[in-house]
Design an enzyme around this catalytic site. Sequence first.
Site, PDB file in Angstrom:
ATOM      1  CG  HIS A  52      -3.400   0.222   6.497  1.00 29.12           C
ATOM      2  ND1 HIS A  52      -2.287  -0.129   7.218  1.00 29.12           N
ATOM      3  CD2 HIS A  52      -3.807  -0.915   5.876  1.00 29.12           C
ATOM      4  CE1 HIS A  52      -2.037  -1.409   7.046  1.00 29.12           C
ATOM      5  NE2 HIS A  52      -2.950  -1.909   6.233  1.00 29.12           N
ATOM      6  CD  GLU A  54      -2.732   4.302  10.132  1.00 31.13           C
ATOM      7  OE1 GLU A  54      -3.658   3.698   9.546  1.00 31.13           O
ATOM      8  OE2 GLU A  54      -1.953   3.730  10.902  1.00 31.13           O
ATOM      9  CB  CYS A  82       1.610  -0.949   9.801  1.00 33.69           C
ATOM     10  SG  CYS A  82       1.136  -0.213   8.216  1.00 33.69           S
ATOM     11  CB  CYS A  85       0.707   3.833   8.185  1.00 33.44           C
ATOM     12  SG  CYS A  85      -0.675   2.957   7.407  1.00 33.44           S
TER      13      CYS A  85
END
Length: 152
Positions: A52, A54, A82, A85
């Site tokens: 992701h 992040e 999420c 993260c």
Amino acid sequence: MKDQAYMQIALVQAKLAAQAGEVPVGAVLITADDQQFISHNAPISLHDASAHAEMRVIRSACEMVGNYRLTGSTLYVTLEPCAMCAGAIVHARIARVVFGANDAKTGAVESLYQLLSDQRLNHQPEVVGGVMADASTALLKQFFRARRSSSR
């Protein structure tokens, strides 16, 4: 004003993700000493569920800083983080998180869960949501609309 400028950079990263066929999420991390790191989603191209925006920007910053803690840093991301993260944000001790669009399905900051404000955890960063949310939401909607129409 500074938040919008960094979010604009994150939006550019999100557009790069979309061009690569990835869900359009971009991130910028500014360290306490003003180093800037940028990234975007890449789980499909990297064959890595944890890639992701992040996670990638946190990894890059930690490696360059030489520490797994990023105290005093600010993370800008176009979509609400999420649970994965959010966990990394807590462990990295990121001081501030600024995000654009809420994520009703997997958001772990405000929408589905509130991990970053959970007092049972040993760190709670400052959170600012909704910065350039309309632009972030429009990019996501456009991406998924195009994806649905191409699969027909």
